[in-house]
Structures are given as C-alpha cells and as structure tokens.
Design an enzyme around this catalytic site. Structure first.
Site, PDB file in Angstrom:
ATOM      1  N   ARG A 100       0.805  -1.234   0.000  1.00 25.96           N
ATOM      2  CA  ARG A 100       0.000   0.000   0.000  1.00 25.96           C
ATOM      3  C   ARG A 100       0.832   1.274   0.000  1.00 25.96           C
ATOM      4  O   ARG A 100       1.901   1.323   0.597  1.00 25.96           O
ATOM      5  CB  ARG A 100      -0.935  -0.023   1.216  1.00 25.96           C
ATOM      6  N   HIS A 125      -0.877  -2.410  -4.435  1.00 25.56           N
ATOM      7  CA  HIS A 125      -0.210  -3.166  -5.498  1.00 25.56           C
ATOM      8  C   HIS A 125      -0.156  -2.431  -6.845  1.00 25.56           C
ATOM      9  O   HIS A 125      -0.428  -3.003  -7.899  1.00 25.56           O
ATOM     10  CB  HIS A 125      -0.885  -4.532  -5.664  1.00 25.56           C
ATOM     11  N   HIS A 199       3.136 -12.473  -6.115  1.00 28.72           N
ATOM     12  CA  HIS A 199       2.004 -12.724  -5.214  1.00 28.72           C
ATOM     13  C   HIS A 199       1.477 -14.158  -5.332  1.00 28.72           C
ATOM     14  O   HIS A 199       0.261 -14.379  -5.405  1.00 28.72           O
ATOM     15  CB  HIS A 199       0.900 -11.713  -5.515  1.00 28.72           C
ATOM     16  N   GLU A 335       5.426 -12.458   0.279  1.00 33.39           N
ATOM     17  CA  GLU A 335       5.807 -11.466  -0.721  1.00 33.39           C
ATOM     18  C   GLU A 335       7.070 -10.758  -0.244  1.00 33.39           C
ATOM     19  O   GLU A 335       7.006  -9.886   0.623  1.00 33.39           O
ATOM     20  CB  GLU A 335       4.663 -10.458  -0.902  1.00 33.39           C
TER      21      GLU A 335
HETATM   22  C1  GLA Z   1      -1.574  -8.323  -0.076  1.00 35.26           C
HETATM   23  C2  GLA Z   1      -2.186  -7.462   0.942  1.00 35.26           C
HETATM   24  C3  GLA Z   1      -3.470  -8.042   1.399  1.00 35.26           C
HETATM   25  C4  GLA Z   1      -4.395  -8.300   0.223  1.00 35.26           C
HETATM   26  C5  GLA Z   1      -3.699  -9.152  -0.774  1.00 35.26           C
HETATM   27  C6  GLA Z   1      -4.506  -9.323  -2.024  1.00 35.26           C
HETATM   28  O1  GLA Z   1      -1.008  -9.420   0.451  1.00 35.26           O
HETATM   29  O2  GLA Z   1      -1.331  -7.215   2.030  1.00 35.26           O
HETATM   30  O3  GLA Z   1      -4.081  -7.193   2.316  1.00 35.26           O
HETATM   31  O4  GLA Z   1      -4.757  -7.070  -0.353  1.00 35.26           O
HETATM   32  O5  GLA Z   1      -2.482  -8.593  -1.132  1.00 35.26           O
HETATM   33  O6  GLA Z   1      -5.797  -9.748  -1.777  1.00 35.26           O
END
Ligand code: GLA
Length: 371
Positions: A100, A125, A199, A335
């Site tokens: 974010r 993302h 991801h 990730e």
């Molecule tokens: C990341 C975010 C989660 C969610 C996933 C996708 O891992 O941290 O909060 O948004 O992506 O669903």
C-alpha cells in the site's frame, strides 16, 4: 577397454540427465485480441512450473511429496479469463509498488505524485491497473542446466501516476535443486519509487485443500511493522517478542491466529510486513514452511529487507480454480519486498530509483521434503 566404454556411457548418461527439456509454450486465451500463452518449465528432477505472460503470473508449481507424488502447491487457473477479473493477484508480478501507498500519493524531489486509488482511498499493489494486469513479453532464455523464462515490460512515464519510463525485466529460472528463482531488474529515466514482488499463494498440502493453518512457519524476523485500520503501516517498527508475530523458532500458523490481538484483528489474520534480520543475502533462508502430512518443505531466500506474510484472509471461496474453491485462509503469500508505504515513511529503507541506477533483486522459493 571395458572401463573406457563404461566411462563413455556414464558421461553420456550424466549429460543426458543434466539436459532440461525445452520450455513448452501453450495457448492460454486472449486479452484485447492478443493471444496469451502459458509456458511450462521442467527440470531434470521432475519439478514443473507454469507461468503466463499475462501479469507474469505463476499459475502452477508441481513438486513431489515425501512419497515422490507430484502435486500442485499454488492457487491458479487454467485459462487467462479469471486472471483478468480477479482482485486477489493470484501468482502475479506486482508493481510498480507492492503493497500500500497511503492516500495514494507520495512526494519525490519536491513534487507530489497521485496514483489512482483502488482500496479505501489508498493505492494497493500499484493502483487500479498494476503489473498483474499487463501483458508481458516472454522469451525463453534457458541454458543447458536450467529452464528460464524472461519477462519484459516497459511501463511508460506517468503510468498509474508514477514518474519515469520504467524498463522492467523479470527472469524466472527453475534450478536443478527444485528452486524457482525470480530475478527482478529495472531502470528508469526519471527519479521514481518501486517495490516489485510476486504474489503466489502457496498451500504445500496441495492447492484446493481447505486451510494452511497446520503449516509450520519460521521467519527470521525480530521485528514487524504494525498496521492501522486500512492495513497501512503506522510507522512503528515493533519487536515480535512476546506476540503472535514471533515465528523465529517455528510455529504452527493456526496456533495463535485467532487470539484476541489487535493486530491480528486488523489484518483478519496475518497480513503484515516482517522485517527480516540482517544480513539480507541468498546464503540462508529467510522463511521456512513445513507441511507435515505431505512432508513438503519450502524455503524462501531473498536479498530484500522484508516479507509480507498474508494468510489469504480475503479469500472467501468465490474464486474457483485448479484444485477447487479458494477458501478463507486456504493459502499463504510470502511477498518478499521493501516495507509498505515506504515513500511516506522516511524512517523505512528507501525505495527510490534514479536514472543511471539499476534496481536488482532476487528471491528463490526452494522445495524439498522431509520425513
Ligand atoms: C496483499 C495485501 C493483502 C491483500 C492481498 C490481495 O497481500 O497485504 O491485504 O490485499 O495482497 O488480496
């Protein structure tokens, strides 16, 4: 003479077993009138990985269990259409900024940049159309030892509000020791920020199995970054000691996930950035996951300073893919990345990239089994 013949036979056998089959390219559907492919990488040990050039997504990883039975351990689909509509980023390459960015804006060299917000007024993302929804150019760059697929994408200046023409190359290599290496590199022609990651959702018991709560996880992280109600980091770097975030000595994921803990409630489970202990090298794993029923083990090696550990808390069974419905907490993501919202937190390691510099980072997901 006899010895000479068997020596020749032996070298022939060795070179044969070391040669990998060529990458197979198969049709995967169409996006905007353009054909999309899937690429099958196989190593001599029998591991198989499929990757699509839509979003550069890993769509399946087949690895043996302790009885040598191959099974797919990642959530994915068998055609491109579901990848176009999903908002869960299954297997995809993430950019330009993984995780974010608060208020979907940041400042760089005195200028404010705005990203189209796609979650509660924040950017997640990479904004409304991230790298996961782009068509990448794919090229077979295999060697005699290892199949490798190179993905390339040129993100134009201003795309999703980010400055600079960003030239990105991501190379996936399947090595002989059942490691999937992801090598990311990028250059820019204007100062910018970036945080690339992948991801993929893993379930070592096999995709489609109900939960990952019995997987045992170890993370070499003494600290994590707590979040606010929008899952943005508060800016604090907190010790894991004495909290459900302490995975330093190995814990079953489900053992504390439902505890009365504010951070777990905000994340609906684990959805947090773990600050990896130094040194950040590929010499030792940063994260290790074990699944007892199959004996499968996955070790994650990375040079990145952090990893987002996410327990699939937004999965709700509505996505139906290979292996079944993707239910609540039926997979984990690891990730590898820089900290979320770094452009707005000067105390976090910098994610800035300038002209003349080269962004380069490597992560390896390595699979094995234990008794
Ligand atoms: C990341 C975010 C989660 C969610 C996933 C996708 O891992 O941290 O909060 O948004 O992506 O669903």
């Amino acid at each position: 003479m006899k010895t000479a013949i068997s020596f020749v036979a032996l070298t022939a056998a060795l070179s044969f077993s070391a040669t990998v089959p060529p990458i197979k390219q198969l049709p995967f559907g169409e996006v905007d009138g353009k054909p999309i492919s899937i690429y099958l990488l196989k190593n001599a040990a029998g591991m198989e990985v499929t990757i699509t050039n839509y979003g550069g997504a890993v769509t399946s990883i087949k690895v043996p269990d302790r009885n040598k039975a191959l099974g797919n351990v990642v959530l994915g689909f068998d055609s491109v259409a579901p990848y176009q509509t999903t908002t869960s980023y299954f297997g995809a390459l993430i950019g330009r900024y993984g995780n974010r960015i608060g208020k979907a804006e940041f400042q760089l060299e005195g200028k404010v940049y705005h990203i189209p917000a796609n979650e509660n007024g924040n950017a997640l993302h990479g904004g409304t159309t991230g790298f996961n929804k782009r068509i990448w150019d794919a090229k077979d760059v295999s060697t005699a030892k290892a199949p490798a697929l190179e993905m390339h994408y040129l993100s134009p200046d201003g795309e999703m509000g980010f400055p600079g023409n960003l030239d990105v190359t991501v190379r996936y290599t399947l090595d002989a020791k059942n490691g999937l290496e992801i090598d990311y590199s990028a250059t820019t022609d204007k100062a910018t920020v970036l945080n690339l990651t992948n991801h993929t959702y893993f379930n070592l018991a096999g995709a489609g199995n109900d939960t990952v709560l019995k997987h045992r996880l170890t993370i070499r992280a003494d600290h994590y970054t707590p979040v606010d109600g929008a899952l943005l980091p508060t800016g604090v770097v907190q010790a894991v000691e004495g909290t459900p975030f302490d995975f330093r000595h190995g814990n079953v994921i489900g053992s504390r996930i439902n505890e009365d803990n504010e951070q777990l409630k905000l994340g609906k489970g684990y959805d947090h950035n773990f600050v990896l202990n130094e040194p950040h090298t590929l010499k030792q794993w940063a994260v290790r996951v074990e699944e007892r029923s199959t004996g499968r083990v996955m070790e994650v090696f990375t040079d990145q300073p952090a990893v987002q550990f996410y327990t699939g808390n937004f999965l709700d069974g509505t996505a139906h893919g290979v292996g079944g419905d993707f239910k609540f907490r039926s997979a984990i993501c690891l990730e590898t990345q820089h900290y979320p919202d770094s452009p707005n937190h000067p105390n976090f390691p910098s994610t800035e990239l300038r002209p003349g510099e080269k962004y380069h980072t490597v992560t390896i997901y390595r699979f094995s089994t234990e008794e």
